[in-house]
Design a protein around this motif. Structure first.
Motif, PDB file in Angstrom:
ATOM      1  N   TYR A   1      42.719  39.797  46.955  1.00 13.36           N
ATOM      2  CA  TYR A   1      42.546  40.432  45.673  1.00 13.36           C
ATOM      3  C   TYR A   1      44.109  40.777  44.994  1.00 13.36           C
ATOM      4  CZ  TYR A   1      37.788  39.681  45.899  1.00 13.36           C
ATOM      5  OH  TYR A   1      36.715  38.788  45.908  1.00 13.36           O
TER       6      TYR A   1
ATOM      7  N   HIS B   1      43.680  33.548  37.050  1.00 15.15           N
ATOM      8  CA  HIS B   1      42.430  34.034  38.038  1.00 15.15           C
ATOM      9  C   HIS B   1      42.703  35.437  37.849  1.00 15.15           C
ATOM     10  CE1 HIS B   1      43.056  30.020  39.533  1.00 15.15           C
ATOM     11  NE2 HIS B   1      42.071  30.042  40.374  1.00 15.15           N
TER      12      HIS B   1
ATOM     13  N   ASP C   1      42.636  25.629  39.231  1.00 16.52           N
ATOM     14  CA  ASP C   1      42.013  25.653  40.504  1.00 16.52           C
ATOM     15  C   ASP C   1      41.491  24.298  41.117  1.00 16.52           C
ATOM     16  OD1 ASP C   1      40.273  28.074  41.456  1.00 16.52           O
ATOM     17  OD2 ASP C   1      39.001  26.366  41.596  1.00 16.52           O
TER      18      ASP C   1
ATOM     19  N   LEU D   1      45.193  37.574  43.635  1.00 19.79           N
ATOM     20  CA  LEU D   1      44.399  37.217  42.326  1.00 19.79           C
ATOM     21  C   LEU D   1      44.949  38.131  41.333  1.00 19.79           C
ATOM     22  CD1 LEU D   1      40.538  36.974  43.482  1.00 19.79           C
ATOM     23  CD2 LEU D   1      42.271  35.109  42.674  1.00 19.79           C
TER      24      LEU D   1
ATOM     25  N   GLN E   1      34.694  37.352  38.950  1.00 14.22           N
ATOM     26  CA  GLN E   1      36.024  36.518  38.824  1.00 14.22           C
ATOM     27  C   GLN E   1      36.175  35.449  37.813  1.00 14.22           C
ATOM     28  OE1 GLN E   1      36.684  37.333  43.686  1.00 14.22           O
ATOM     29  NE2 GLN E   1      37.303  35.148  42.799  1.00 14.22           N
TER      30      GLN E   1
ATOM     31  N   TYR F   1      38.285  32.221  35.910  1.00 16.93           N
ATOM     32  CA  TYR F   1      39.434  31.618  36.270  1.00 16.93           C
ATOM     33  C   TYR F   1      39.604  30.426  35.233  1.00 16.93           C
ATOM     34  CZ  TYR F   1      36.035  28.511  38.904  1.00 16.93           C
ATOM     35  OH  TYR F   1      35.088  27.812  38.963  1.00 16.93           O
TER      36      TYR F   1
END
Length: 183
Positions: free
Chosen positions: A58, A67, A90, A61, A83, A85
């Motif tokens: 985390y 993201h 990705d 992220l 979440q 993104y």
């Protein structure tokens, strides 16, 4: 910082106030670790993760501009982890034809304190509203585990269209798409 990093509040009739805010990896670690390591969160892919590993994920992220992780609260009580993104940043982006305005979403509903009809739908609806509050987003893309029929059926009932089955490094998934409503 992108516009994704703001707090979002919405009043959901008959449900309460839903607040969505960015995950704070240090402050939220106990909650995140407790949620993602439960058997009910097996499709999240972190069941055996240590506290250190959850924090590392985390914090990473939190450092990205593509993201984002959010904690969703209902009337001040943690209700879900979401979440978002950019699919082109990705591995998912290699599995389908990404369009401008696509945004990927992952959702983990927190463990229920009581079973409440409509809870997941209300939380999910608030998240969809939040994600689509950015006018540049044209289509939501989700890729639940192909074995997670309950989630897939919920998404279909919410208006998602089924896409192809795809093979990701960690799972076989069902792509589903929700277009921004016209108007």
């Amino acid at each position: 910082m992108s516009t994704d990093r703001h707090h979002h509040h919405s009043e959901v009739d008959g449900f309460g106030t839903v607040t969505i805010r960015p995950v704070r990896p240090d402050e939220d670690l106990d909650l995140l670790h407790a949620w993602v390591t439960q058997d009910r969160a097996r499709f999240w892919g972190m069941r055996k993760a240590s506290r250190e590993r959850v924090h590392e994920i985390y914090a990473y992220l939190d450092s990205l501009v593509t993201h984002h992780a959010y904690l969703v609260h209902r009337d001040g009580v943690p209700a879900a982890l979401a979440q978002t993104y950019q699919p082109e940043a990705d591995p998912l982006g290699q599995c389908y034809d990404v369009r401008p305005g696509d945004v990927g979403v992952h959702l983990l509903i927190g463990p229920p304190t009581t079973v409440e009809r409509g809870f997941t739908g209300a939380v999910f609806g608030a998240i969809l509203d939040f994600v689509l509050s950015d006018p540049g987003r044209r289509r939501i893309v989700i890729e639940p585990d192909a074995r997670n029929e309950r989630a897939i059926n919920r998404f279909l009932r919410t208006g998602f269209r089924p896409g192809p089955l795809i093979d990701l490094p960690e799972k076989r998934a069902r792509l589903l798409f929700l277009e921004r409503p016209a108007g």
